[in-house]
Motif scaffolding. Structure first.
Motif, PDB file in Angstrom:
ATOM      1  N   ARG A 367       0.826  -1.208   0.000  1.00 26.65           N
ATOM      2  CA  ARG A 367       0.000   0.000   0.000  1.00 26.65           C
ATOM      3  C   ARG A 367       0.862   1.261   0.000  1.00 26.65           C
ATOM      4  O   ARG A 367       1.749   1.432   0.829  1.00 26.65           O
ATOM      5  CB  ARG A 367      -0.935  -0.002   1.214  1.00 26.65           C
ATOM      6  N   ASN A 368       0.615   2.131  -0.977  1.00 23.98           N
ATOM      7  CA  ASN A 368       1.259   3.448  -1.101  1.00 23.98           C
ATOM      8  C   ASN A 368       2.753   3.404  -1.417  1.00 23.98           C
ATOM      9  O   ASN A 368       3.415   4.456  -1.423  1.00 23.98           O
ATOM     10  CB  ASN A 368       1.032   4.303   0.165  1.00 23.98           C
ATOM     11  N   GLU A 400      -6.126  -2.119  -5.936  1.00 23.04           N
ATOM     12  CA  GLU A 400      -6.603  -1.849  -4.573  1.00 23.04           C
ATOM     13  C   GLU A 400      -5.469  -1.971  -3.565  1.00 23.04           C
ATOM     14  O   GLU A 400      -5.351  -1.164  -2.638  1.00 23.04           O
ATOM     15  CB  GLU A 400      -7.718  -2.838  -4.214  1.00 23.04           C
ATOM     16  N   ASN A 403      -3.329   0.958  -3.594  1.00 24.47           N
ATOM     17  CA  ASN A 403      -4.099   2.149  -3.265  1.00 24.47           C
ATOM     18  C   ASN A 403      -3.838   3.273  -4.271  1.00 24.47           C
ATOM     19  O   ASN A 403      -3.619   4.426  -3.916  1.00 24.47           O
ATOM     20  CB  ASN A 403      -3.774   2.631  -1.833  1.00 24.47           C
TER      21      ASN A 403
END
Length: 450
Positions: A367-368, A400, A403
């Motif tokens: 994520r990120n 997803e 992100n």
């Protein structure tokens, strides 16, 4: 001594075979397949098996020791014969310890940075003509092999990998070295096929710190909260020495390190590399290199193999290839490129190639991590997912997990290559991150993009 290697073709194993051959040992080995460059390097000194496969007849009573590589299976027929004859069977790290038990052992551990830090230390020592034994996970400029073992050298510098020792020894490699001097650079969950929970993974580093010999030392990255927790909680009677990222500036694509003598331009860049440098400096000082001599040597260090390897550059464009694949490494490498080239467009292409990175549960760890890219691309092979017997992963899941709604996802190598070779790289930094090759990408052709 007569030593037989089961799975001699591995990156680490063939380097150990070369080192022992250089030491005068009699070496034999087997493997079911050997890739380049291992094959040519073994052939050059007459150690490449004439035929691929496993041959129990090679295992005889006059063999002093068998070294078992991770590539072999627990039911390997040569291993079965060695057990039957009662031969001494070592894992790779067990044998390294056996060769170094009367030396001062310097072990560099951590989820990330360990290859670079070990490489920095060896570069500095080599620059000042200080002879040491070593084992490092990358081919270094100025070094013939990734392993060196002698009778006479007092120090041995070891990259402390947390992965398993052998198919029949499930202990992490770095648990076996018993360091006198240790470093811990960072802890970020990895190898989930072996360490299914973060807590289980962290436990391995606790064991590592507790394995340092009494009176030894741990130099540790105080900017990593998990590292601090592990080191400070240890009741081992050792010295605990923290380090952090030194001051630096970036101007016109050059990184300048703040030193007691003023600013010094260096070849490597990125906050994570500067943090690695600080740890390497401490270890070199423990080994008798003073600060001035360290700075003099480190200014010419160009980086470890496969780490931010510059493929091509012109006046306003640059292409880097990096081995980064774990989430923490991806984020750190991309941030380094962004900081080094703040006015350029940054295009980041990441291949999800390892077991962990293709695991649907583990994906959320990314994520990120690609947020610092102007354009973010992810490539993965659904075929690789099947081969690793994992759940199917969709492009939507990837989007997803990272992100990032504008994420570009490719699953077909030809389509990815068409995209790549049609990019306009004017005023751009292109970063290719993978431990694989994007389904057959020709990196020589990539160099011609600019």
């Amino acid at each position: 001594m007569k030593i037989h290697f089961i799975a001699i073709g591995g990156s680490a194993m063939h380097n150990l075979a070369l080192a022992l051959n250089q030491k005068g040992y009699q070496i034999t080995g087997s493997d079911d397949i050997i890739y380049e460059p291992s094959k040519s390097r073994l052939e050059k000194v007459g150690l490449c098996p004439p035929d691929f496969g496993w041959f129990p007849d090679k295992i005889t009573t006059d063999i002093d020791a068998v070294i078992l590589g991770m590539h072999a299976k627990p039911d390997n027929p040569e291993l079965a014969k060695a057990k039957e004859l009662g031969l001494k069977i070592y894992s790779y790290p067990e044998f390294i310890f056996e060769q170094s038990k009367y030396k001062t052992r310097v072990v560099i551990g951590g989820s990330h940075g360990k290859t670079t830090i070990t490489s920095m230390i060896l570069h500095v020592l080599h620059y000042h003509d200080r002879e040491v034994d070593y084992m490092v996970g990358a081919q270094l400029e100025g070094f013939d092999t990734m392993v060196k073992l002698t009778e006479e050298n007092d120090f041995i510098v070891l990259e402390g990998d947390e992965y398993l020792s052998s198919p029949i020894d499930r202990r992490p490699k770095f648990h076996l070295y018993q360091p006198n001097i240790a470093l811990l650079s960072g802890i970020a969950w990895d190898h989930i096929n072996v360490f299914p929970t973060f807590e289980n993974y962290v436990e391995q580093f606790k064991i590592f710190v507790d394995s340092i010999v009494e009176g030894g030392s741990i130099t540790y990255n105080e900017e990593d909260a998990e590292v601090v927790n592990v080191v400070e909680a240890s009741e081992n009677q050792i010295r605990k020495i923290p380090y952090n990222t030194p001051e630096f500036t970036v101007a016109d694509g050059v990184t300048y390190l703040e030193t007691p003598e003023g600013e010094m331009p260096i070849e490597v860049f990125g906050r994570h590399n500067l943090n690695n440098l600080a740890g390497a400096k401490w270890i070199c000082q423990h080994m008798g290199v003073d600060e001035d001599d360290f700075f003099e040597a480190i200014s010419s260090f160009k980086g470890a193999s496969k780490r931010l390897d510059k493929l091509a550059e012109n006046g306003n464009s640059v292409i880097y290839k990096d081995f980064a694949h774990a989430p923490s490494k991806v984020g750190a490498t991309l941030t380094a490129v962004r900081e080094q080239y703040p006015t350029r467009k940054v295009i980041a292409c990441l291949e999800l190639h390892t077991y962990s990175s293709l695991n649907a549960t583990f994906l959320k760890e990314y994520r990120n991590t690609l947020d610092n890219a102007d354009v973010a691309v992810v490539f993965f092979s659904p075929e690789a997912v099947k081969i690793k017997q994992l759940e199917e992963v969709s492009a939507a899941q990837i989007e997803e997990a990272f992100n990032r709604k504008d994420l570009i996802v490719f699953t077909n190598p030809e389509e990815f290559q068409t995209y790549l070779f049609n990019l306009n790289l004017n005023n751009t930094a292109l970063l290719l991150m993978s431990s694989g090759n994007y389904g057959g990408l020709n990196f020589e052709k990539v160099k011609e993009l600019i």
